[in-house]
Design a protein around this motif. Structure first.
Motif, PDB file in Angstrom:
ATOM      1  N   PHE A 157       0.825  -1.205   0.000  1.00  0.00           N
ATOM      2  CA  PHE A 157       0.000   0.000   0.000  1.00  0.00           C
ATOM      3  C   PHE A 157       0.864   1.262   0.000  1.00  0.00           C
ATOM      4  N   THR A 158       1.970   1.196   0.729  1.00  0.00           N
ATOM      5  CA  THR A 158       2.876   2.349   0.778  1.00  0.00           C
ATOM      6  C   THR A 158       3.465   2.617  -0.606  1.00  0.00           C
ATOM      7  N   THR A 159       3.826   1.539  -1.311  1.00  0.00           N
ATOM      8  CA  THR A 159       4.350   1.668  -2.664  1.00  0.00           C
ATOM      9  C   THR A 159       3.323   2.322  -3.579  1.00  0.00           C
ATOM     10  N   MET A 160       2.085   1.831  -3.514  1.00  0.00           N
ATOM     11  CA  MET A 160       1.006   2.394  -4.328  1.00  0.00           C
ATOM     12  C   MET A 160       0.810   3.877  -4.026  1.00  0.00           C
ATOM     13  N   ALA A 161       0.843   4.199  -2.739  1.00  0.00           N
ATOM     14  CA  ALA A 161       0.603   5.586  -2.333  1.00  0.00           C
ATOM     15  C   ALA A 161       1.695   6.512  -2.860  1.00  0.00           C
ATOM     16  N   GLN A 184       9.612  12.398  -7.742  1.00  0.00           N
ATOM     17  CA  GLN A 184      10.400  11.176  -7.617  1.00  0.00           C
ATOM     18  C   GLN A 184      10.321  10.632  -6.196  1.00  0.00           C
ATOM     19  N   ILE A 185      10.777   9.387  -6.035  1.00  0.00           N
ATOM     20  CA  ILE A 185      10.652   8.708  -4.742  1.00  0.00           C
ATOM     21  C   ILE A 185      12.023   8.401  -4.162  1.00  0.00           C
ATOM     22  N   LYS A 186      12.210   8.786  -2.913  1.00  0.00           N
ATOM     23  CA  LYS A 186      13.375   8.334  -2.154  1.00  0.00           C
ATOM     24  C   LYS A 186      12.931   7.116  -1.358  1.00  0.00           C
ATOM     25  N   VAL A 188      12.067   4.581   1.208  1.00  0.00           N
ATOM     26  CA  VAL A 188      11.006   3.732   0.713  1.00  0.00           C
ATOM     27  C   VAL A 188       9.711   4.493   0.431  1.00  0.00           C
ATOM     28  N   ASN A 189       9.491   5.629   1.089  1.00  0.00           N
ATOM     29  CA  ASN A 189       8.166   6.237   0.945  1.00  0.00           C
ATOM     30  C   ASN A 189       8.147   7.766   1.002  1.00  0.00           C
ATOM     31  N   ASP A 190       9.242   8.421   0.714  1.00  0.00           N
ATOM     32  CA  ASP A 190       9.250   9.888   0.663  1.00  0.00           C
ATOM     33  C   ASP A 190       9.203  10.339  -0.789  1.00  0.00           C
ATOM     34  N   VAL A 191       8.359  11.323  -1.076  1.00  0.00           N
ATOM     35  CA  VAL A 191       8.233  11.838  -2.432  1.00  0.00           C
ATOM     36  C   VAL A 191       8.900  13.206  -2.511  1.00  0.00           C
ATOM     37  N   TYR A 192       9.730  13.374  -3.526  1.00  0.00           N
ATOM     38  CA  TYR A 192      10.505  14.598  -3.705  1.00  0.00           C
ATOM     39  C   TYR A 192      10.112  15.307  -5.005  1.00  0.00           C
ATOM     40  N   LEU A 193      10.245  16.611  -4.985  1.00  0.00           N
ATOM     41  CA  LEU A 193      10.045  17.434  -6.172  1.00  0.00           C
ATOM     42  C   LEU A 193      11.131  18.498  -6.185  1.00  0.00           C
ATOM     43  N   ALA A 194      11.865  18.579  -7.289  1.00  0.00           N
ATOM     44  CA  ALA A 194      12.953  19.546  -7.423  1.00  0.00           C
ATOM     45  C   ALA A 194      13.949  19.437  -6.266  1.00  0.00           C
ATOM     46  N   GLY A 195      14.230  18.203  -5.840  1.00  0.00           N
ATOM     47  CA  GLY A 195      15.235  17.967  -4.818  1.00  0.00           C
ATOM     48  C   GLY A 195      14.788  18.169  -3.386  1.00  0.00           C
ATOM     49  N   LYS A 196      13.501  18.426  -3.172  1.00  0.00           N
ATOM     50  CA  LYS A 196      12.988  18.662  -1.822  1.00  0.00           C
ATOM     51  C   LYS A 196      11.844  17.691  -1.510  1.00  0.00           C
ATOM     52  N   LYS A 197      11.761  17.286  -0.238  1.00  0.00           N
ATOM     53  CA  LYS A 197      10.685  16.392   0.173  1.00  0.00           C
ATOM     54  C   LYS A 197       9.376  17.161   0.280  1.00  0.00           C
ATOM     55  N   VAL A 198       8.360  16.675  -0.430  1.00  0.00           N
ATOM     56  CA  VAL A 198       7.065  17.340  -0.413  1.00  0.00           C
ATOM     57  C   VAL A 198       5.943  16.436   0.095  1.00  0.00           C
ATOM     58  N   VAL A 199       6.244  15.155   0.300  1.00  0.00           N
ATOM     59  CA  VAL A 199       5.218  14.197   0.745  1.00  0.00           C
ATOM     60  C   VAL A 199       5.821  13.211   1.732  1.00  0.00           C
ATOM     61  N   GLU A 288      10.904   3.091 -11.800  1.00  0.00           N
ATOM     62  CA  GLU A 288      11.345   4.190 -12.662  1.00  0.00           C
ATOM     63  C   GLU A 288      11.522   5.491 -11.887  1.00  0.00           C
ATOM     64  N   ARG A 289      10.726   5.677 -10.838  1.00  0.00           N
ATOM     65  CA  ARG A 289      10.736   6.951 -10.105  1.00  0.00           C
ATOM     66  C   ARG A 289      11.687   6.959  -8.910  1.00  0.00           C
ATOM     67  N   CYS A 290      12.226   5.816  -8.538  1.00  0.00           N
ATOM     68  CA  CYS A 290      13.075   5.746  -7.344  1.00  0.00           C
ATOM     69  C   CYS A 290      14.470   6.289  -7.673  1.00  0.00           C
ATOM     70  N   PHE A 291      14.797   7.451  -7.129  1.00  0.00           N
ATOM     71  CA  PHE A 291      16.029   8.127  -7.541  1.00  0.00           C
ATOM     72  C   PHE A 291      17.265   7.743  -6.734  1.00  0.00           C
ATOM     73  N   VAL A 292      17.141   6.811  -5.791  1.00  0.00           N
ATOM     74  CA  VAL A 292      18.321   6.431  -5.008  1.00  0.00           C
ATOM     75  C   VAL A 292      19.183   5.405  -5.731  1.00  0.00           C
TER      76      VAL A 292
END
Length: 340
Positions: A157-161, A184-186, A188-199, A288-292
């Motif tokens: 569920f975390t992946t889907m979210a 993009q995703i760091k 396991v579950n943080d979402v980033y935009l322009a290099g900053k965590k937004v979710v 595809e979105r996991c930037f680590v």
């Protein structure tokens, strides 16, 4: 439904257009005096409703307050009728996850959603607090009760979210005509935009102690839509960011609806998935979105960190890492940080 809620739904559907008091009264089957009282009640709650003599009432196109009517306006009929059992919108709560866990214990059904504009006790991973100020973000939780799921499967569920959040952010930034796209995703579950965590995302579960199967899961997610007045607190200022740089009318409602719509799509896909070796779409999107991947990282566990290199994300969305001594490990959960 209260008159003011019916009025708000009507004005949301006609946002930016004046509706006469007579038309509203007729549509809601109430008196003109009741319409006026409902308008005043909504204004006290912060909704910018304009009134012009001989034209009527209008919800300003610049309004970005969260409302049930505003969210449902942007949800497809499919997700509303088939998956969303109930939607509760509050201005401020302690924690959307905690409230929904209480509802789960009382028997609330699959698909129950609570949304808030602020949290006084927002929860993050590993017992941390989650910064949840009023007016700048949105915070929501979804109750999930799939049949026959193990706790391990529920971890998806975390992946889907995370992927649903990326799609919702891309949709919002595109509609806002912004130059920055591609959340993009760091792991396991943080979402980033322009290099900053937004979710930030936190999934909590209740298990059936007799069978060991999942009783319910509460999927909680918080979005930094705008930078809060005065900026982010010092302790998170370097890594925290916002999705939008300018106030945009209806942005929060659109974001919430887009996330719910996409998450429910993935959730339904997972429930209906057959054991035929076919991977669900969200797995490929996550990879595809996991930037680590390909980056030097620190694996954090038990209060200690260990340098490693992130090699890949497998089909279960686990992270394969290689340590300095050449040993490898597949991480199913945990936390990593990018090494500078």
């Amino acid at each position: 439904m209260a008159t003011k809620d019916e009025l708000l739904a009507l004005l949301e559907m006609k946002r930016g257009v004046y509706v006469s008091g007579e038309e509203i009264a007729s549509s809601l089957a109430v008196s003109r005096a009741a319409v006026w009282k409902a308008v005043e009640a909504l204004r006290r709650e912060g909704y910018p409703i304009e009134a012009v003599r001989h034209k009527g009432y209008c919800l300003s196109e610049e309004s970005d307050l969260i409302s049930k009517a505003g969210i449902l306006k942007y949800l497809s009929e499919d997700s509303k009728t088939k998956s969303l059992v109930s939607l509760d919108v509050e201005q401020e709560v302690t924690s959307t996850n905690d409230i929904l866990k209480e509802k789960a214990a009382a028997g609330a059904p699959d698909g129950t959603v609570i949304v808030a504009s602020a949290q006084t006790a927002g929860k993050g991973r590993a017992g941390r607090s989650f910064y949840s100020p009023d007016d700048s973000g949105v915070y929501l939780s979804i109750l999930l009760r799939p049949e026959g799921f193990t706790a391990e499967r529920a971890a998806r569920f975390t992946t889907m979210a995370a992927i649903a959040a990326c799609h919702a952010i891309d949709e919002l930034t595109e509609s806002a005509d912004m130059d920055v796209h591609g959340a993009q995703i760091k792991w396991v579950n943080d979402v980033y935009l322009a290099g900053k965590k937004v979710v930030g995302i936190l999934t909590e579960a209740g298990l059936d102690l007799e069978s060991g199967a999942l009783d319910y899961a509460v999927l909680g997610i918080g979005f930094n839509v705008y930078e809060p007045e005065g900026g982010f607190p010092e302790e998170i200022r370097e890594r925290a960011g916002a999705i939008l740089t300018e106030r945009t009318g209806g942005a929060k409602n659109r974001l919430i609806a887009a996330f719910i719509r996409q998450f429910i799509c993935y959730y339904r896909e997972e429930i209906e998935r057959k054991d035929d070796g076919q991977l669900p779409a969200y797995v490929h999107a996550y990879q595809e979105r996991c930037f680590v991947v390909g980056r030097e990282i620190d694996v954090i566990a038990g209060g200690q960190s260990r340098p490693a290199r992130a090699l890949s994300v497998d089909d279960d969305c686990r992270l394969l890492v290689e340590y300095g001594d050449g040993t490898r490990e597949t991480l199913a959960s945990g936390e990593v940080s990018i090494r500078v």
